[in-house]
Design a protein around this motif. Structure first.
Motif, PDB file in Angstrom:
ATOM      1  N   UNK A 144      -6.979  11.276   3.037  1.00  0.00           N
ATOM      2  CA  UNK A 144      -5.584  10.852   3.145  1.00  0.00           C
ATOM      3  C   UNK A 144      -4.745  11.925   3.821  1.00  0.00           C
ATOM      4  N   UNK A 145      -5.383  12.722   4.684  1.00  0.00           N
ATOM      5  CA  UNK A 145      -4.691  13.819   5.361  1.00  0.00           C
ATOM      6  C   UNK A 145      -3.903  13.352   6.574  1.00  0.00           C
TER       7      UNK A 145
ATOM      8  N   UNK B 265       1.897   5.819   8.055  1.00  0.00           N
ATOM      9  CA  UNK B 265       2.675   5.660   6.830  1.00  0.00           C
ATOM     10  C   UNK B 265       1.932   6.343   5.706  1.00  0.00           C
ATOM     11  N   UNK B 266       2.680   6.802   4.725  1.00  0.00           N
ATOM     12  CA  UNK B 266       2.068   7.549   3.622  1.00  0.00           C
ATOM     13  C   UNK B 266       2.784   7.233   2.320  1.00  0.00           C
ATOM     14  N   UNK B 267       2.094   7.530   1.231  1.00  0.00           N
ATOM     15  CA  UNK B 267       2.692   7.497  -0.099  1.00  0.00           C
ATOM     16  C   UNK B 267       3.012   8.939  -0.469  1.00  0.00           C
ATOM     17  N   UNK B 268       4.300   9.206  -0.749  1.00  0.00           N
ATOM     18  CA  UNK B 268       4.728  10.559  -1.104  1.00  0.00           C
ATOM     19  C   UNK B 268       4.767  10.703  -2.620  1.00  0.00           C
ATOM     20  N   UNK B 269       4.136  11.779  -3.116  1.00  0.00           N
ATOM     21  CA  UNK B 269       4.067  12.074  -4.541  1.00  0.00           C
ATOM     22  C   UNK B 269       4.579  13.492  -4.781  1.00  0.00           C
TER      23      UNK B 269
ATOM     24  N   UNK C  98      -1.588   9.995   3.465  1.00  0.00           N
ATOM     25  CA  UNK C  98      -1.474   9.242   4.715  1.00  0.00           C
ATOM     26  C   UNK C  98      -2.577   8.195   4.787  1.00  0.00           C
ATOM     27  N   UNK C  99      -2.222   6.978   5.213  1.00  0.00           N
ATOM     28  CA  UNK C  99      -3.170   5.863   5.184  1.00  0.00           C
ATOM     29  C   UNK C  99      -3.879   5.620   6.513  1.00  0.00           C
TER      30      UNK C  99
END
Length: 457
Positions: A75-76, A391-395, A431-432
């Motif tokens: 997911x980099x 697009x990514x999921x931010x945590x 990152x997807x």
């Protein structure tokens, strides 16, 4: 006070449990025994109840293999991450590995029962993928391909019996990952380097002045992992081919076999051969999306003769690929689009929708997650400067280490997945772009498990 050692179950008793007996058949007794010993250590340390030793052992065993490698979700946002093994193989290539793992006709003609051409299927598939090539050969990686060429044409193994010169632009004496330098590789073959031009500018006349009786070949190397901008000039393949004389060898690096509109500045084998290169070298585990391999493609005529000469060189035996590589390479070339191709051409709108869905599901589980826009890269020494919308999921930042090392969490569950994201702006971004859609559920489960402290319900 009772001795805690009395509570530790005996090793032979634990190994006799039916669940672990099956694991031993799959993974081997030695590996299972080591994991049992670790569980017993945890009992002595008061970290684990004695009756949980079998469960803890099962949880710590790998799911499918006796090796030490751990599956990782990339997911980099780097499609070809060198530290993660570069290109992930297609399902077709993985299935081909299963066939090749046993006895197979890698070097046998089943029709006649006589010895056959080694890896003919993979070589035929490579030739079909690049019709402009007059002949092809495969060695074990890109550096090996270049080493074979340098040794045979200019090094200690040259036909002349004495080392010759390799003419190369000074700005193309590149260094790639882990300190590996192209000039060091070439010099190690015994060849002499004849540098031309300056770091930022080289002209056709520089090559003309350098080419002479001692020239083994002219080498053009694509600087695949950096860019020089500003006051620069270089000489195209077509211009170099127009000079005539010794063979023109072009190392395109990334393994792109045909033009891709997303990568207009990335050289491809078909175009380079059409522009007049005698021989093209490339890697198989980059943009081609296959296993690690070094590809050699010769032009019709002189290039084809050169490939046959390289194939018969004594060093070629030391650099040859095994049956697993040949099987995976053939399936990559002849099969469906690879994971790398799918990631490269992913629709940014679809990526954004996936990120929104994942973030919403995670928020419903109490996770501080939000979908954000992102920028991905090709990586693996290919397409420097090219940014791919993603697009990514931010945590929260703390998730990065926990997702990367799930085995360090208490009561690790079998089948847990390591996830490698990237840190940016004080957040962990998942990152997807490099992840197929079918991996979203595993990604969701991994994040939720970290959020709930290891309870992978």
């Amino acid at each position: 006070m009772s001795d805690v050692r009395r509570a530790v179950p005996r090793t032979d008793t634990v190994l006799a449990a039916p669940e672990l007996a099956q694991a031993q058949r799959r993974l081997g007794r030695a590996l299972v025994k080591r994991v049992v010993a670790d569980a017993q250590r945890r009992v002595r340390a008061g970290e684990l109840a004695p009756e949980r030793v079998v469960d803890a052992t099962l949880a710590a065993l790998p799911d499918t293999a006796a090796g030490s490698l751990t599956p990782v979700l990339n997911a980099t946002g780097v499609l070809l991450h060198t530290n993660l093994g570069r290109a992930p193989l297609s399902e077709a290539a993985v299935a081909a590995l299963g066939v090749a793992a046993g006895s197979c006709d890698v070097e046998l003609d089943l029709g006649t029962g006589a010895r056959g051409r080694r890896g003919r299927g993979a070589l035929d598939a490579l030739a079909a993928a690049v019709p402009a090539a007059g002949a092809v050969h495969v060695v074990n990686n890109g550096a090996a391909a270049l080493a074979l060429v340098a040794t045979a044409l200019a090094g200690a193994g040259a036909a002349s019996g004495t080392p010759r010169e390799i003419v190369i632009a000074r700005g193309e004496l590149v260094e790639i990952g882990d300190g590996f330098r192209i000039p060091d590789l070439l010099a190690a073959t015994g060849a002499r380097l004849r540098e031309v031009g300056t770091t930022n500018r080289v002209h056709a006349r520089d090559y003309e002045d350098a080419i002479g009786p001692d020239t083994g070949f002219v080498l053009k190397v694509h600087p695949s992992n950096f860019q020089i901008t500003g006051f620069t000039s270089s000489v195209s393949v077509a211009e170099l081919a127009g000079l005539g004389g010794p063979p023109l060898v072009v190392d395109i690096g990334s393994g792109l076999l045909a033009p891709d509109p997303l990568l207009p500045d990335e050289p491809d084998a078909a175009t380079v051969l059409a522009d007049g290169a005698t021989l093209v070298t490339a890697s198989g585990d980059k943009l081609l999306g296959g296993p690690q391999a070094g590809l050699l493609l010769g032009s019709p005529g002189a290039g084809a003769d050169l490939v046959q000469r390289l194939r018969r060189h004594p060093l070629a035996r030391a650099l040859r690929v095994d049956k697993l590589t040949l099987a995976a390479l053939e399936a990559t070339l002849a099969g469906p689009p690879t994971p790398t191709a799918r990631a490269l051409h992913a629709d940014p709108a679809v990526l954004a929708e996936r990120a929104e869905t994942l973030a919403a599901r995670l928020r419903a589980e109490g996770v501080d997650a939000v979908a954000v826009g992102s920028e991905a890269t090709v990586g693996g020494g290919g397409a420097p400067g090219v940014s791919l919308p993603s697009a990514a999921v931010a945590l929260p930042e703390r998730y990065a280490a926990a997702l990367r090392q799930p085995e360090r969490q208490p009561e690790r569950q079998a089948g847990r997945t390591s996830v490698l994201g990237r840190l940016e702006g004080g957040r962990c971004l998942l990152d997807l772009r490099a992840l197929p859609e079918e991996a979203d559920e595993r990604l969701f489960t991994a994040v939720r498990t970290v959020a709930t402290g290891g309870a992978d319900g």
